[in-house]
Design a protein around this motif. Structure first.
Motif, PDB file in Angstrom:
ATOM      1  N   TRP A  86      -6.358   8.728   5.685  1.00  0.00           N
ATOM      2  CA  TRP A  86      -5.760   8.110   6.871  1.00  0.00           C
ATOM      3  C   TRP A  86      -6.640   6.986   7.403  1.00  0.00           C
ATOM      4  CZ3 TRP A  86      -1.755   6.604   9.214  1.00  0.00           C
ATOM      5  CH2 TRP A  86      -1.834   6.145  10.518  1.00  0.00           C
ATOM      6  N   VAL A 111       3.833  -0.965   3.769  1.00  0.00           N
ATOM      7  CA  VAL A 111       3.012   0.241   3.684  1.00  0.00           C
ATOM      8  C   VAL A 111       3.946   1.437   3.602  1.00  0.00           C
ATOM      9  CG1 VAL A 111       1.294   1.690   4.834  1.00  0.00           C
ATOM     10  CG2 VAL A 111       1.115  -0.797   4.972  1.00  0.00           C
ATOM     11  N   LEU A 116       0.856  -1.179   0.000  1.00  0.00           N
ATOM     12  CA  LEU A 116       0.000   0.000   0.000  1.00  0.00           C
ATOM     13  C   LEU A 116       0.891   1.227   0.000  1.00  0.00           C
ATOM     14  CD1 LEU A 116      -2.769   1.460   0.302  1.00  0.00           C
ATOM     15  CD2 LEU A 116      -2.366   1.382   2.776  1.00  0.00           C
ATOM     16  N   SER A 144       0.354   5.272   0.360  1.00  0.00           N
ATOM     17  CA  SER A 144      -0.570   6.373   0.645  1.00  0.00           C
ATOM     18  C   SER A 144       0.207   7.671   0.561  1.00  0.00           C
ATOM     19  CB  SER A 144      -1.175   6.228   2.042  1.00  0.00           C
ATOM     20  OG  SER A 144      -2.084   5.162   2.078  1.00  0.00           O
ATOM     21  N   TRP A 152      -5.832  -0.641   6.779  1.00  0.00           N
ATOM     22  CA  TRP A 152      -4.837  -1.557   6.213  1.00  0.00           C
ATOM     23  C   TRP A 152      -3.780  -1.910   7.263  1.00  0.00           C
ATOM     24  CZ3 TRP A 152      -3.427  -3.094   0.975  1.00  0.00           C
ATOM     25  CH2 TRP A 152      -4.413  -2.806   0.022  1.00  0.00           C
ATOM     26  N   LEU A 191       4.019   5.504   3.667  1.00  0.00           N
ATOM     27  CA  LEU A 191       3.248   6.681   4.072  1.00  0.00           C
ATOM     28  C   LEU A 191       4.042   7.907   3.624  1.00  0.00           C
ATOM     29  CD1 LEU A 191       2.244   5.463   7.640  1.00  0.00           C
ATOM     30  CD2 LEU A 191       0.995   5.194   5.492  1.00  0.00           C
ATOM     31  N   THR A 246      -6.017   4.029   5.284  1.00  0.00           N
ATOM     32  CA  THR A 246      -4.649   3.563   5.515  1.00  0.00           C
ATOM     33  C   THR A 246      -4.537   2.869   6.869  1.00  0.00           C
ATOM     34  OG1 THR A 246      -3.778   5.365   4.151  1.00  0.00           O
ATOM     35  CG2 THR A 246      -2.243   4.317   5.674  1.00  0.00           C
TER      36      THR A 246
END
Length: 180
Positions: free
Chosen positions: A107, A122, A57, A59, A113, A124, A110
């Motif tokens: 958020w 992940v 992921l 984000s 997840w 960020l 996220t």
């Protein structure tokens, strides 16, 4: 003295050695740079991980302009989900309220997840600036990162990062330009 597992006379030939670690431990990494362009290595790592079979992921908290939002993710490599806030432009600082809600919506997806362990990695992106601009609650972010599954890798990027997140980091990478 060697343990009985290591001594050839005590161990059957071909017997497998047991590993002491039951599952790999993920890292929380911070990548900072005072200039733009620090993300290519992180994004290439995300693409490489997805290409090798990991669920990823990404984000991006301050990148808008594509009317995306958490309900319209971009899928890449079959295993990489890319999220951006549902805003018309990239965010450049504290906002009028609409941008704040878009970042908070991002958020929420996220953090889902993170808490469900839905990804192996992940990323960020610009999380530190989203916190500095007051778009996210620092205590909530720290708590969520602390509750993620231990096997999950997380990479935080941005030019600045709060001390509370730096304290959680297993690895900090600071990119610098030094010119002669």
């Amino acid at each position: 003295m060697l343990s009985s597992l290591a001594e050839p006379s005590q161990r059957r030939a071909g017997a497998a050695l047991r590993l002491l670690v039951s599952e790999p431990e993920g890292l929380l990494q911070v990548h900072t740079a005072a200039y733009r362009g620090s993300c290519p290595s992180v994004f290439s790592q995300a693409l490489r991980s997805a290409g090798l079979g990991s669920t990823v992921l990404v984000s991006q908290f301050l990148r808008g302009g594509v009317d995306q939002g958490p309900t319209k993710p971009v899928q890449m490599c079959g295993r990489l989900t890319w999220l951006r806030p549902a805003v018309a432009d990239c965010l450049k600082g504290p906002d009028d309220g609409l941008q704040r809600q878009a970042v908070q919506d991002l958020w929420q997806e996220t953090s889902r997840w993170l808490l469900e362990g839905a990804a192996d990695l992940v990323v960020l992106d610009e999380l530190g600036l989203a916190l500095a601009y007051g778009l996210l609650d620092e205590a909530e972010v720290v708590a969520t990162l602390g509750q993620r599954p231990s096997r999950m890798d997380v990479i935080l990027t941005g030019p600045e990062m709060p001390a509370s997140l730096m304290a959680l980091a297993d690895q900090v990478t600071e990119l610098r330009r030094e010119r002669c």
